[in-house]
Structure formats: structure tokens, C-alpha cells
Design a protein around this motif. Structure first.
Motif, PDB file in Angstrom:
ATOM      1  N   LEU A   1       0.860  -1.183   0.000  1.00 42.49           N
ATOM      2  CA  LEU A   1       0.000   0.000   0.000  1.00 42.49           C
ATOM      3  C   LEU A   1       0.899   1.236   0.000  1.00 42.49           C
ATOM      4  CD1 LEU A   1      -2.769  -0.924   2.638  1.00 42.49           C
ATOM      5  CD2 LEU A   1      -2.962  -0.982   0.145  1.00 42.49           C
ATOM      6  N   GLU A   2       0.428   2.269  -0.657  1.00 41.82           N
ATOM      7  CA  GLU A   2       1.185   3.525  -0.728  1.00 41.82           C
ATOM      8  C   GLU A   2       1.352   4.125   0.672  1.00 41.82           C
ATOM      9  OE1 GLU A   2       2.468   4.906  -3.582  1.00 41.82           O
ATOM     10  OE2 GLU A   2       1.823   3.037  -4.523  1.00 41.82           O
ATOM     11  N   PRO A   3       2.513   4.788   0.930  1.00 41.30           N
ATOM     12  CA  PRO A   3       2.720   5.408   2.248  1.00 41.30           C
ATOM     13  C   PRO A   3       1.609   6.366   2.653  1.00 41.30           C
ATOM     14  CG  PRO A   3       4.775   5.386   1.019  1.00 41.30           C
ATOM     15  CD  PRO A   3       3.695   4.890   0.073  1.00 41.30           C
ATOM     16  N   GLN A   4       1.022   7.108   1.691  1.00 39.86           N
ATOM     17  CA  GLN A   4      -0.043   8.051   2.063  1.00 39.86           C
ATOM     18  C   GLN A   4      -1.313   7.327   2.507  1.00 39.86           C
ATOM     19  OE1 GLN A   4       1.497   8.019  -0.932  1.00 39.86           O
ATOM     20  NE2 GLN A   4       0.099   8.387  -2.630  1.00 39.86           N
ATOM     21  N   ILE A   5      -1.520   6.090   2.032  1.00 42.36           N
ATOM     22  CA  ILE A   5      -2.661   5.290   2.508  1.00 42.36           C
ATOM     23  C   ILE A   5      -2.358   4.771   3.917  1.00 42.36           C
ATOM     24  CG2 ILE A   5      -3.983   3.160   2.140  1.00 42.36           C
ATOM     25  CD1 ILE A   5      -3.615   3.637  -0.886  1.00 42.36           C
ATOM     26  N   LEU A   6      -1.162   4.272   4.123  1.00 39.44           N
ATOM     27  CA  LEU A   6      -0.778   3.754   5.446  1.00 39.44           C
ATOM     28  C   LEU A   6      -0.875   4.846   6.514  1.00 39.44           C
ATOM     29  CD1 LEU A   6       2.302   1.548   4.498  1.00 39.44           C
ATOM     30  CD2 LEU A   6      -0.033   0.787   4.975  1.00 39.44           C
ATOM     31  N   GLU A   7      -0.575   6.060   6.123  1.00 36.28           N
ATOM     32  CA  GLU A   7      -0.604   7.198   7.045  1.00 36.28           C
ATOM     33  C   GLU A   7      -1.988   7.366   7.700  1.00 36.28           C
ATOM     34  OE1 GLU A   7       1.204   9.939   9.178  1.00 36.28           O
ATOM     35  OE2 GLU A   7       2.325   8.919   7.598  1.00 36.28           O
ATOM     36  N   HIS A   8      -3.063   7.000   6.965  1.00 36.26           N
ATOM     37  CA  HIS A   8      -4.428   7.117   7.503  1.00 36.26           C
ATOM     38  C   HIS A   8      -4.627   6.251   8.757  1.00 36.26           C
ATOM     39  CE1 HIS A   8      -6.102   9.484   4.267  1.00 36.26           C
ATOM     40  NE2 HIS A   8      -5.630   8.644   3.371  1.00 36.26           N
ATOM     41  N   TYR A   9      -3.925   5.116   8.828  1.00 34.53           N
ATOM     42  CA  TYR A   9      -4.115   4.185   9.943  1.00 34.53           C
ATOM     43  C   TYR A   9      -3.317   4.578  11.176  1.00 34.53           C
ATOM     44  CZ  TYR A   9      -5.870   1.441   6.032  1.00 34.53           C
ATOM     45  OH  TYR A   9      -6.556   1.033   4.932  1.00 34.53           O
ATOM     46  N   ALA A  10      -2.273   5.397  10.985  1.00 25.72           N
ATOM     47  CA  ALA A  10      -1.394   5.776  12.092  1.00 25.72           C
ATOM     48  C   ALA A  10      -2.163   6.591  13.124  1.00 25.72           C
ATOM     49  CB  ALA A  10      -0.209   6.569  11.566  1.00 25.72           C
ATOM     50  N   GLY A  11      -1.813   6.399  14.387  1.00 25.44           N
ATOM     51  CA  GLY A  11      -2.415   7.190  15.451  1.00 25.44           C
ATOM     52  C   GLY A  11      -2.531   6.398  16.736  1.00 25.44           C
ATOM     53  N   ALA A  12      -3.224   6.986  17.675  1.00 28.70           N
ATOM     54  CA  ALA A  12      -3.417   6.375  18.991  1.00 28.70           C
ATOM     55  C   ALA A  12      -4.806   5.752  19.049  1.00 28.70           C
ATOM     56  CB  ALA A  12      -3.271   7.435  20.076  1.00 28.70           C
ATOM     57  N   TYR A  13      -4.883   4.595  19.665  1.00 28.68           N
ATOM     58  CA  TYR A  13      -6.136   3.860  19.826  1.00 28.68           C
ATOM     59  C   TYR A  13      -6.274   3.467  21.283  1.00 28.68           C
ATOM     60  CZ  TYR A  13      -6.023   3.381  14.728  1.00 28.68           C
ATOM     61  OH  TYR A  13      -5.984   3.632  13.378  1.00 28.68           O
ATOM     62  N   LYS A  14      -7.517   3.337  21.744  1.00 29.58           N
ATOM     63  CA  LYS A  14      -7.767   3.019  23.152  1.00 29.58           C
ATOM     64  C   LYS A  14      -8.793   1.901  23.223  1.00 29.58           C
ATOM     65  CE  LYS A  14     -10.094   5.885  25.811  1.00 29.58           C
ATOM     66  NZ  LYS A  14     -10.496   7.064  26.582  1.00 29.58           N
ATOM     67  N   ASP A  15      -8.525   0.905  24.102  1.00 25.97           N
ATOM     68  CA  ASP A  15      -9.487  -0.187  24.270  1.00 25.97           C
ATOM     69  C   ASP A  15     -10.455   0.130  25.410  1.00 25.97           C
ATOM     70  OD1 ASP A  15      -8.262  -0.873  26.701  1.00 25.97           O
ATOM     71  OD2 ASP A  15      -7.275  -2.661  25.910  1.00 25.97           O
TER      72      ASP A  15
END
Length: 105
Positions: free
Chosen positions: A12-26
Motif C-alpha cells: 500500500l502507498e505510504p499516504q494510505i498507510l498514514e491514515h491508519y497511524a495514530g493512537a487507539y484506546k481499548d
């Protein structure tokens, strides 16, 4: 059921992968990070080192070291809003994306 098949990673293109990056909380308030590094994503679970996750499709990934563990992302209006980790044993872990990234200490 069907016999187990090793997942095949796609690119996948780096700009697509960038969308998934971030903080998540359970649900317990534990924080997980998804870190974008060029053409790779890493998942950092609490108290663990970041581990490489590889895309099988847009929105569905697997953990490189544990290919039976799947990581799926939920999108709404083109934005990632949640992530689910499906371990082969036990219940799936549902996480909601938080606005503020948490910097690991």
C-alpha cells in the motif's frame, strides 16, 4: 472449516498507510499506537515493542511475526475511526481511535 492459509502481504502507498497511524484506546483504557514508517506500519501494544503489521487488503492487516493474528480497521466518511485485533484464541480486542496521539514514555 477451510484449511489455514498463510496470508499474502500486498503493498500500500505510504499516504494510505498514514491514515491508519495514530493512537487507539481499548475498553479498559489501555493505549495502543499504530506507527507509520514510510511503506510500513507498526503496532505497539501496551508494555510491548512495536511489531510490524502487513496489509492483506486496504483495511485488513496481519502481524508479521504471528500471521494468524489479524488487525482490521474501520472507516467512516473516509477516516479511520477504530481498529480490531483478532487473535486466533480468545475474543477480539476492539479499539477506538483517539484524536490525541499518546507519546510513549
Amino acid at each position: 472449516g477451510r484449511p489455514y492459509q498463510e496470508p499474502t502481504a500486498i503493498t500500500l502507498e505510504p499516504q494510505i498507510l498514514e491514515h491508519y497511524a495514530g493512537a487507539y484506546k481499548d475498553a479498559r483504557g489501555e493505549h495502543y499506537l499504530v506507527i507509520s514508517e514510510g511503506e510500513q506500519l507498526r503496532l505497539q501494544r501496551p508494555e510491548r515493542d512495536p511489531t510490524l503489521i502487513l496489509p492483506m487488503s486496504t483495511g485488513e492487516f496481519f502481524i508479521a511475526d504471528y500471521p494468524m493474528t489479524r488487525v482490521t480497521f474501520t472507516l467512516a466518511s473516509g477516516k479511520v475511526i477504530a481498529m480490531e485485533i483478532h487473535d486466533p484464541i480468545g475474543a477480539a480486542t476492539e479499539l477506538e481511535k483517539t484524536e490525541k496521539p499518546r507519546v510513549p514514555s
